[in-house]
Design a protein around this motif. Structure first.
Motif, PDB file in Angstrom:
ATOM      1  N   LEU A  89       0.825  -1.046  -0.045  1.00 29.56           N
ATOM      2  CA  LEU A  89      -0.067   0.091  -0.066  1.00 29.56           C
ATOM      3  C   LEU A  89       0.840   1.397   0.041  1.00 29.56           C
ATOM      4  O   LEU A  89       0.524   2.223  -0.753  1.00 29.56           O
ATOM      5  CB  LEU A  89      -0.967   0.098   1.204  1.00 29.56           C
ATOM      6  N   ALA A  90       1.925   1.254   0.739  1.00 28.90           N
ATOM      7  CA  ALA A  90       2.681   2.376   0.623  1.00 28.90           C
ATOM      8  C   ALA A  90       3.475   2.549  -0.643  1.00 28.90           C
ATOM      9  O   ALA A  90       3.480   3.707  -1.038  1.00 28.90           O
ATOM     10  CB  ALA A  90       4.005   2.146   1.816  1.00 28.90           C
ATOM     11  N   ALA A  91       3.722   1.541  -1.551  1.00 28.29           N
ATOM     12  CA  ALA A  91       4.284   1.469  -2.733  1.00 28.29           C
ATOM     13  C   ALA A  91       3.281   2.042  -3.425  1.00 28.29           C
ATOM     14  O   ALA A  91       3.388   2.866  -4.492  1.00 28.29           O
ATOM     15  CB  ALA A  91       4.725   0.105  -3.136  1.00 28.29           C
ATOM     16  N   LEU A  92       1.982   1.590  -3.628  1.00 37.24           N
ATOM     17  CA  LEU A  92       0.851   2.122  -4.264  1.00 37.24           C
ATOM     18  C   LEU A  92       0.640   3.731  -4.139  1.00 37.24           C
ATOM     19  O   LEU A  92       0.394   4.588  -4.941  1.00 37.24           O
ATOM     20  CB  LEU A  92      -0.607   1.492  -3.754  1.00 37.24           C
ATOM     21  N   HIS A  93       0.753   4.005  -2.901  1.00 38.03           N
ATOM     22  CA  HIS A  93       0.640   5.433  -2.433  1.00 38.03           C
ATOM     23  C   HIS A  93       1.518   6.404  -3.070  1.00 38.03           C
ATOM     24  O   HIS A  93       1.489   7.577  -3.263  1.00 38.03           O
ATOM     25  CB  HIS A  93       0.587   5.885  -1.176  1.00 38.03           C
ATOM     26  N   ARG A  94       2.926   5.902  -3.454  1.00 41.34           N
ATOM     27  CA  ARG A  94       3.827   6.626  -4.082  1.00 41.34           C
ATOM     28  C   ARG A  94       3.705   7.003  -5.547  1.00 41.34           C
ATOM     29  O   ARG A  94       4.276   7.687  -6.403  1.00 41.34           O
ATOM     30  CB  ARG A  94       5.020   5.938  -3.923  1.00 41.34           C
ATOM     31  N   ALA A 202      -5.834   8.994   4.281  1.00 47.35           N
ATOM     32  CA  ALA A 202      -7.283   8.861   4.184  1.00 47.35           C
ATOM     33  C   ALA A 202      -7.516   7.169   3.998  1.00 47.35           C
ATOM     34  O   ALA A 202      -8.433   6.591   4.687  1.00 47.35           O
ATOM     35  CB  ALA A 202      -7.781   9.336   2.824  1.00 47.35           C
ATOM     36  N   ASP A 203      -6.515   6.484   3.339  1.00 50.45           N
ATOM     37  CA  ASP A 203      -6.725   5.088   3.173  1.00 50.45           C
ATOM     38  C   ASP A 203      -6.378   4.503   4.613  1.00 50.45           C
ATOM     39  O   ASP A 203      -7.000   3.687   4.959  1.00 50.45           O
ATOM     40  CB  ASP A 203      -5.685   4.316   2.308  1.00 50.45           C
ATOM     41  N   ILE A 204      -5.261   4.780   5.441  1.00 52.69           N
ATOM     42  CA  ILE A 204      -4.863   4.540   6.522  1.00 52.69           C
ATOM     43  C   ILE A 204      -5.959   4.738   7.611  1.00 52.69           C
ATOM     44  O   ILE A 204      -6.282   3.933   8.511  1.00 52.69           O
ATOM     45  CB  ILE A 204      -3.428   5.200   6.890  1.00 52.69           C
ATOM     46  N   ALA A 220       4.043  -2.179   9.272  1.00 52.62           N
ATOM     47  CA  ALA A 220       4.795  -2.342   7.871  1.00 52.62           C
ATOM     48  C   ALA A 220       4.622  -1.145   7.235  1.00 52.62           C
ATOM     49  O   ALA A 220       5.727  -0.629   6.428  1.00 52.62           O
ATOM     50  CB  ALA A 220       4.476  -3.393   7.200  1.00 52.62           C
ATOM     51  N   TYR A 221       3.416  -0.576   7.082  1.00 49.88           N
ATOM     52  CA  TYR A 221       3.160   0.638   6.343  1.00 49.88           C
ATOM     53  C   TYR A 221       4.167   1.766   6.807  1.00 49.88           C
ATOM     54  O   TYR A 221       4.803   2.420   6.008  1.00 49.88           O
ATOM     55  CB  TYR A 221       1.855   0.728   6.229  1.00 49.88           C
TER      56      TYR A 221
END
Length: 271
Positions: A89-94, A202-204, A220-221
């Motif tokens: 998810l962190a990679a998606l947000h980038r 907002a996702d978190i 992990a995030y």
């Protein structure tokens, strides 16, 4: 994409789909909701960061709207899969856009989600997220004081971002535990998106609102991309959107929670 009713007898085709795929059905008028889901899944898939179901056909059949998705044997996330999803998810947000919003309006669950594009995130969140929900809440019987306080909050949203400048991250948009799982081999999968470009928090925030994720996911995030200061206050702001949406869809049981959230946010600003 060609619809089934252009190819063969609609009823027979829908029955065939049900035997070999996971198929969602709804009233015929709900096809735009499925079309928005297809667009969101495509956007997530194109990033190469998260696993999503493959999409088959969608259209009208037997008097209904339908969406054909890859059938996946899913189970709840375990600790390892949760950590993997946190990093993904962190990679998606980038994957960030140039502006906040989405090319078309879409849906958050059963509710309409207005979009368009804006340069200002606080303005986008006030104008495209909170105010439409407050307007609908008025028609659903929300009391005048709650609506007045909600409007005051909309006028002051920018105050929550004095020390932060979010980038327009690609968001899943409806990120709660019921929209994630893992395959038997441990691969995380996400589905039912309500995508747009917005603040990644907002996702978190929504992930924390309804739970369903192991603690390893959050850890992990944060290790991959720590959250900014002031997140705890903004978490309430972001989740107010979802609670108002739940009030507008499911009824008065969520109004009290929305009132408490608005009061907490205004107290934070006045404090």
């Amino acid at each position: 994409m060609a619809t089934v009713d252009r190819q063969r007898t609609a009823g027979l085709e829908l029955n065939a789909l049900l035997q070999r795929a996971f198929v969602k059905t709804a009233d015929a008028a709900d096809l735009p909701r499925f079309e928005a889901e297809v667009a969101g899944l495509a956007a997530l898939r194109e990033t190469g960061t998260v696993r999503v179901p493959a999409v088959g056909r969608h259209g009208h059949a037997d008097g209904q709207a339908f969406l054909e998705l890859e059938y996946l044997e899913l189970r709840s996330l375990d600790r390892t899969a949760g950590a993997t999803l946190g990093r993904q998810l962190a990679a998606l947000h980038r994957h960030a856009g140039e502006r906040f919003g989405w090319p078309t309006d879409n849906f958050i669950g059963l509710g309409a989600q207005p979009n368009g594009w804006m340069d200002s995130w606080p303005r986008f969140f006030a104008e495209r997220r909170l105010r439409p929900q407050l307007a609908l809440a008025r028609s659903k019987g929300a009391d005048r004081l709650t609506l007045q306080d909600g409007e005051e909050l909309c006028e002051k949203v920018a105050a929550f971002f004095v020390d932060g400048h979010p980038v327009p991250s690609l968001l899943h948009g409806d990120f709660w535990g019921g929209n994630a799982g893992m395959l038997p081999d441990g691969t995380p999968v996400v589905f039912d998106p309500a995508c747009y470009h917005g603040d990644r928090e907002a996702d978190i925030a929504m992930a924390e609102l309804f739970g369903g994720f192991p603690e390893s996911f959050y850890a992990a995030y944060r290790e991959a991309w720590p959250l900014d200061s002031g997140y705890e206050a903004r978490k309430t702001l972001y989740n107010l959107y979802h609670i108002l949406n739940h009030f507008n869809i499911f009824g008065a049981g969520y109004l009290g929670q929305a009132k408490r959230m608005i009061a907490r946010l205004l107290a934070e600003l006045r404090g």
